[in-house]
Design a protein around this motif. Structure first.
Motif, PDB file in Angstrom:
ATOM      1  N   HIS A 250      -8.086  13.204   0.823  1.00 41.08           N
ATOM      2  CA  HIS A 250      -8.821  12.780   1.919  1.00 41.08           C
ATOM      3  C   HIS A 250      -9.487  13.748   2.482  1.00 41.08           C
ATOM      4  CE1 HIS A 250      -6.646   8.722   1.739  1.00 41.08           C
ATOM      5  NE2 HIS A 250      -5.682   9.491   1.302  1.00 41.08           N
ATOM      6  N   GLU A 251      -9.660  15.077   1.657  1.00 39.49           N
ATOM      7  CA  GLU A 251     -10.708  16.076   2.339  1.00 39.49           C
ATOM      8  C   GLU A 251     -11.950  15.841   2.267  1.00 39.49           C
ATOM      9  OE1 GLU A 251     -10.914  20.837   2.188  1.00 39.49           O
ATOM     10  OE2 GLU A 251      -9.781  19.840   0.524  1.00 39.49           O
ATOM     11  N   THR A 252     -12.723  16.258   3.260  1.00 44.68           N
ATOM     12  CA  THR A 252     -14.160  15.935   3.511  1.00 44.68           C
ATOM     13  C   THR A 252     -15.001  17.160   2.794  1.00 44.68           C
ATOM     14  OG1 THR A 252     -14.629  16.875   5.474  1.00 44.68           O
ATOM     15  CG2 THR A 252     -13.715  14.807   5.576  1.00 44.68           C
TER      16      THR A 252
ATOM     17  N   PRO B 234       0.836  -1.100  -0.165  1.00 48.31           N
ATOM     18  CA  PRO B 234       0.003  -0.013   0.188  1.00 48.31           C
ATOM     19  C   PRO B 234       0.985   1.216   0.172  1.00 48.31           C
ATOM     20  CG  PRO B 234      -1.007  -1.545   1.430  1.00 48.31           C
ATOM     21  CD  PRO B 234       0.213  -2.225   0.857  1.00 48.31           C
ATOM     22  N   LEU B 235       1.948   1.126   0.438  1.00 50.54           N
ATOM     23  CA  LEU B 235       3.006   2.467   0.475  1.00 50.54           C
ATOM     24  C   LEU B 235       3.927   2.333  -0.500  1.00 50.54           C
ATOM     25  CD1 LEU B 235       3.761   2.241   4.618  1.00 50.54           C
ATOM     26  CD2 LEU B 235       2.437   4.098   3.255  1.00 50.54           C
ATOM     27  N   HIS B 236       3.642   1.355  -1.424  1.00 48.52           N
ATOM     28  CA  HIS B 236       4.701   1.363  -2.578  1.00 48.52           C
ATOM     29  C   HIS B 236       6.435   1.645  -2.077  1.00 48.52           C
ATOM     30  CE1 HIS B 236       1.107   0.935  -5.123  1.00 48.52           C
ATOM     31  NE2 HIS B 236       0.927   2.371  -4.734  1.00 48.52           N
TER      32      HIS B 236
ATOM     33  N   ALA C 262     -10.069  13.332   6.447  1.00 44.88           N
ATOM     34  CA  ALA C 262     -10.350  12.001   7.453  1.00 44.88           C
ATOM     35  C   ALA C 262      -9.611  10.793   6.695  1.00 44.88           C
ATOM     36  CB  ALA C 262     -11.966  11.469   7.356  1.00 44.88           C
ATOM     37  N   VAL C 263      -8.919   9.960   7.437  1.00 46.83           N
ATOM     38  CA  VAL C 263      -8.063   8.930   6.875  1.00 46.83           C
ATOM     39  C   VAL C 263      -8.173   7.590   7.904  1.00 46.83           C
ATOM     40  CG1 VAL C 263      -6.219  10.736   6.462  1.00 46.83           C
ATOM     41  CG2 VAL C 263      -5.997   9.523   8.812  1.00 46.83           C
ATOM     42  N   GLY C 264      -7.674   6.473   7.269  1.00 51.29           N
ATOM     43  CA  GLY C 264      -7.546   5.445   7.929  1.00 51.29           C
ATOM     44  C   GLY C 264      -8.905   4.677   8.067  1.00 51.29           C
TER      45      GLY C 264
ATOM     46  N   VAL D 180      -1.038  -0.429   7.650  1.00 51.55           N
ATOM     47  CA  VAL D 180      -0.283   0.092   6.591  1.00 51.55           C
ATOM     48  C   VAL D 180      -0.963   0.913   5.628  1.00 51.55           C
ATOM     49  CG1 VAL D 180      -0.622  -1.897   5.038  1.00 51.55           C
ATOM     50  CG2 VAL D 180       1.271  -0.639   4.811  1.00 51.55           C
ATOM     51  N   TRP D 181      -2.343   0.770   5.577  1.00 48.40           N
ATOM     52  CA  TRP D 181      -3.442   1.553   4.743  1.00 48.40           C
ATOM     53  C   TRP D 181      -3.502   2.850   5.545  1.00 48.40           C
ATOM     54  CZ3 TRP D 181      -4.296   1.355   0.034  1.00 48.40           C
ATOM     55  CH2 TRP D 181      -4.374   0.068  -0.903  1.00 48.40           C
ATOM     56  N   ALA D 182      -3.663   2.614   6.957  1.00 47.91           N
ATOM     57  CA  ALA D 182      -4.076   4.190   7.651  1.00 47.91           C
ATOM     58  C   ALA D 182      -2.624   4.879   7.654  1.00 47.91           C
ATOM     59  CB  ALA D 182      -4.136   3.671   9.250  1.00 47.91           C
ATOM     60  N   ILE D 183      -1.455   4.132   7.683  1.00 43.29           N
ATOM     61  CA  ILE D 183      -0.241   5.041   7.241  1.00 43.29           C
ATOM     62  C   ILE D 183      -0.234   5.467   6.258  1.00 43.29           C
ATOM     63  CG2 ILE D 183       2.233   4.891   7.075  1.00 43.29           C
ATOM     64  CD1 ILE D 183       2.187   2.417   9.213  1.00 43.29           C
ATOM     65  N   ARG D 184      -0.659   4.925   4.928  1.00 45.27           N
ATOM     66  CA  ARG D 184      -0.769   5.684   3.825  1.00 45.27           C
ATOM     67  C   ARG D 184      -1.636   6.824   3.521  1.00 45.27           C
ATOM     68  NH1 ARG D 184      -1.781   2.718  -2.274  1.00 45.27           N
ATOM     69  NH2 ARG D 184      -2.803   4.776  -3.228  1.00 45.27           N
ATOM     70  N   ASP D 185      -2.752   6.713   4.241  1.00 49.49           N
ATOM     71  CA  ASP D 185      -3.814   7.843   4.133  1.00 49.49           C
ATOM     72  C   ASP D 185      -3.334   8.932   5.083  1.00 49.49           C
ATOM     73  OD1 ASP D 185      -5.395   5.840   2.834  1.00 49.49           O
ATOM     74  OD2 ASP D 185      -6.946   5.853   4.507  1.00 49.49           O
ATOM     75  N   GLY D 186      -2.568   8.754   5.920  1.00 50.49           N
ATOM     76  CA  GLY D 186      -2.326   9.758   7.029  1.00 50.49           C
ATOM     77  C   GLY D 186      -1.267  10.558   6.205  1.00 50.49           C
ATOM     78  N   ARG D 187      -0.415  10.001   5.501  1.00 46.47           N
ATOM     79  CA  ARG D 187       0.937  10.592   4.836  1.00 46.47           C
ATOM     80  C   ARG D 187       0.134  11.438   3.490  1.00 46.47           C
ATOM     81  NH1 ARG D 187       6.051   8.708   5.144  1.00 46.47           N
ATOM     82  NH2 ARG D 187       6.645   9.185   3.055  1.00 46.47           N
ATOM     83  N   GLU D 188      -0.667  10.738   2.799  1.00 46.02           N
ATOM     84  CA  GLU D 188      -1.451  11.358   1.656  1.00 46.02           C
ATOM     85  C   GLU D 188      -2.190  12.871   2.412  1.00 46.02           C
ATOM     86  OE1 GLU D 188      -1.986   7.818  -1.211  1.00 46.02           O
ATOM     87  OE2 GLU D 188      -3.740   8.410  -0.018  1.00 46.02           O
ATOM     88  N   ALA D 189      -2.827  12.729   3.243  1.00 40.42           N
ATOM     89  CA  ALA D 189      -3.654  13.793   3.740  1.00 40.42           C
ATOM     90  C   ALA D 189      -2.667  14.817   4.121  1.00 40.42           C
ATOM     91  CB  ALA D 189      -4.552  13.461   4.969  1.00 40.42           C
TER      92      ALA D 189
END
Length: 487
Positions: free
Chosen positions: A439-441, A61-63, A448-450, A460-469
């Motif tokens: 990830h903007e509402t 997920p983080l490539h 919002a993430v994770g 690992v998906w939550a980490i990706r979302d947090g980094r992208e936001a």
């Protein structure tokens, strides 16, 4: 010369770090896998085929740049390997321990598909970062220059902490709000120490605090502070609460004493690991010692529960799952570890209610004494493509139990109601609606993430979302406009 060290998968067999014997490890909460030695890590890394199209990387997920840091490890260039690893992953030492590599990077390794056995990617990732910490190669996240923008993050789990890390490195002022008394979310209170020793999480928490992240712990939104107050205090807000509402079971005696939620059970165990006072554990309510334990569910949380019960000294531990072993959602590696430690899996079974006995000590209340079990068989595939369980009539029986742990998954809490924010849009599943890239509402300046967006998923998906936001917020700052403040 460098390439000569690689492509050794034909001559070097796959080897994982030594695993502690089951009789030894089931008496404590220490991690069950030992560290790679430097020579072994280099040898296993050298098995990588350095694919032109690295499926391990594309299925992460983080490539993560997996072939690059495997090559650097094989060459003994560990500091560079760590530098490459942390470019894409905020917490590589955590992912190396708890990611289901068999379903992600390792499960898609090209040499695995060719029959030579996958590269042990997760173990090498863990080894690289642990070595970096041991040698002082992990720098502070304190920025070189401070920025005036401020971001509030609700939730100190992996998604929130990943965002906090990236924003703070860029000089943004970050405050993290969390209902618990420690940061880490499920990494601290949900995942047992035998998979993720808590010192690994507290070390990262300390790094964030030392780098200038402000933590407001024991602070529950809707009780101690309002959502609007958080929005008013910051230029942007990231919601990273995770999902903590347990799915429930009905049936006769479903509310009997001794039937508990997995999250409560695992949290109590983790708090004892930290050395906290836990009355519910000391009283036996959330303690499996000397009890016949039945865990209901087939995911990774169920595996955490059964293996925790073994370590607490249960007299027997059984796991009921309505499908068969090949169709269970949890990691097959975790199932194998549990079986080694003495857990009995009862496949193709589902609860239909609970047996109970009157207990004078409960003031006439009911204590669970067993689970009414229905035997199942697999029928036609459902909409997800998985075979649908069907009840076998007349095959019911009672599985005796003193403690029943419900590990049926988690759902989102009703945040618009809890936070008195009806305009916070949610899906029909109760998850927050957010753009899948930024990830903007729909609420200005709120991200919002994770799991609160995805539903119960992986760290690992939550980490990706947090980094992208965090990247989306920083992109807005770089474009010359501060994140939109609350109206």
């Amino acid at each position: 010369m460098a390439t000569n060290k690689m492509l050794r998968f034909v001559t070097v067999a796959r080897q994982t770090p030594e695993k502690r014997e089951a009789l030894d490890r089931k008496d404590d909460f220490g991690e069950i896998y030992r560290e790679f030695a430097a020579e072994r890590a280099a040898e296993q890394s050298a098995r990588c085929s350095q694919c032109g199209v690295p499926y391990c990387q594309s299925h992460c997920p983080l490539h993560n740049n997996i072939p690059d840091w495997l090559r650097l490890t094989a060459e003994g260039r560990l500091r560079e390997a760590y530098d490459i690893s942390q470019l894409t992953n905020t917490f590589p030492e955590i992912c190396g321990r708890i990611c289901p590599q068999d379903r992600l990077c390792e499960g898609n390794c090209v040499i695995e598909k060719s029959g030579h056995g996958t590269v042990t990617i997760g173990a090498v990732e863990k080894y690289i970062t642990d070595t970096a910490f041991d040698n002082g190669w992990v720098p502070s996240i304190a920025p070189h220059e401070e920025r005036p923008e401020s971001v509030g993050i609700i939730g100190a789990g992996p998604g929130g902490l990943a965002a906090a890390d990236m924003l703070r490195r860029a000089g943004v002022q970050v405050t993290v709000y969390d209902r618990y008394d420690r940061a880490g979310g499920l990494m601290s209170y949900g995942i047992p120490g035998f998979k993720l020793e808590k010192e690994v999480v507290t070390r990262r928490n300390a790094q964030l605090a030392d780098g200038g992240v402000t933590f407001r712990l024991g602070c529950e939104v809707g009780r101690d502070i309002t959502f609007d107050e958080i929005r008013a205090a910051h230029d942007a807000v990231i919601v990273a609460t995770g999902v903590y509402k347990s799915r429930e079971l009905g049936g006769e005696n479903h509310d009997a004493q001794g039937i508990v939620r997995a999250i409560d059970y695992l949290t109590a165990s983790s708090k004892k690991y930290f050395g906290d006072e836990v009355p519910e554990f000391d009283s036996g309510e959330l303690n499996a010692k000397g009890k016949r334990v039945v865990v209901i569910g087939g995911g990774d949380t169920a595996m955490d529960c059964v293996r925790t019960a073994i370590r607490q000294g249960a007299t027997s531990v059984k796991c009921l799952y309505r499908r068969d072993k090949s169709n269970m959602p949890g990691s097959q590696r975790e199932v194998a570890n549990a079986e080694e430690e003495g857990v009995e899996f009862v496949w193709l079974t589902a609860p239909a209610g609970f047996a109970g006995t009157q207990a004078a000590s409960l003031g006439g209340g009911v204590a669970v004494s067993g689970v009414h079990v229905q035997r199942m068989r697999l029928g036609e595939a459902d909409a997800t493509g998985r075979s649908k369980p069907e009840v076998i009539e007349g095959a019911d029986y009672v599985e005796e139990a003193d403690l029943v742990i419900k590990a049926l998954g988690f759902e989102p809490e009703e945040l618009p109601t809890l936070w008195n924010k009806p305009e916070l849009e949610v899906t029909r599943w109760g998850t927050i609606k957010a753009d899948f890239r930024t990830h903007e509402t729909p609420l200005p300046g709120v991200y919002a993430v994770g799991d609160i967006v995805r539903g119960a998923s992986l760290v690992v998906w939550a980490i990706r979302d947090g980094r992208e936001a965090a990247e989306a917020i920083l992109d807005r700052v770089a474009a010359g406009a501060a994140p939109i403040a609350a109206e």
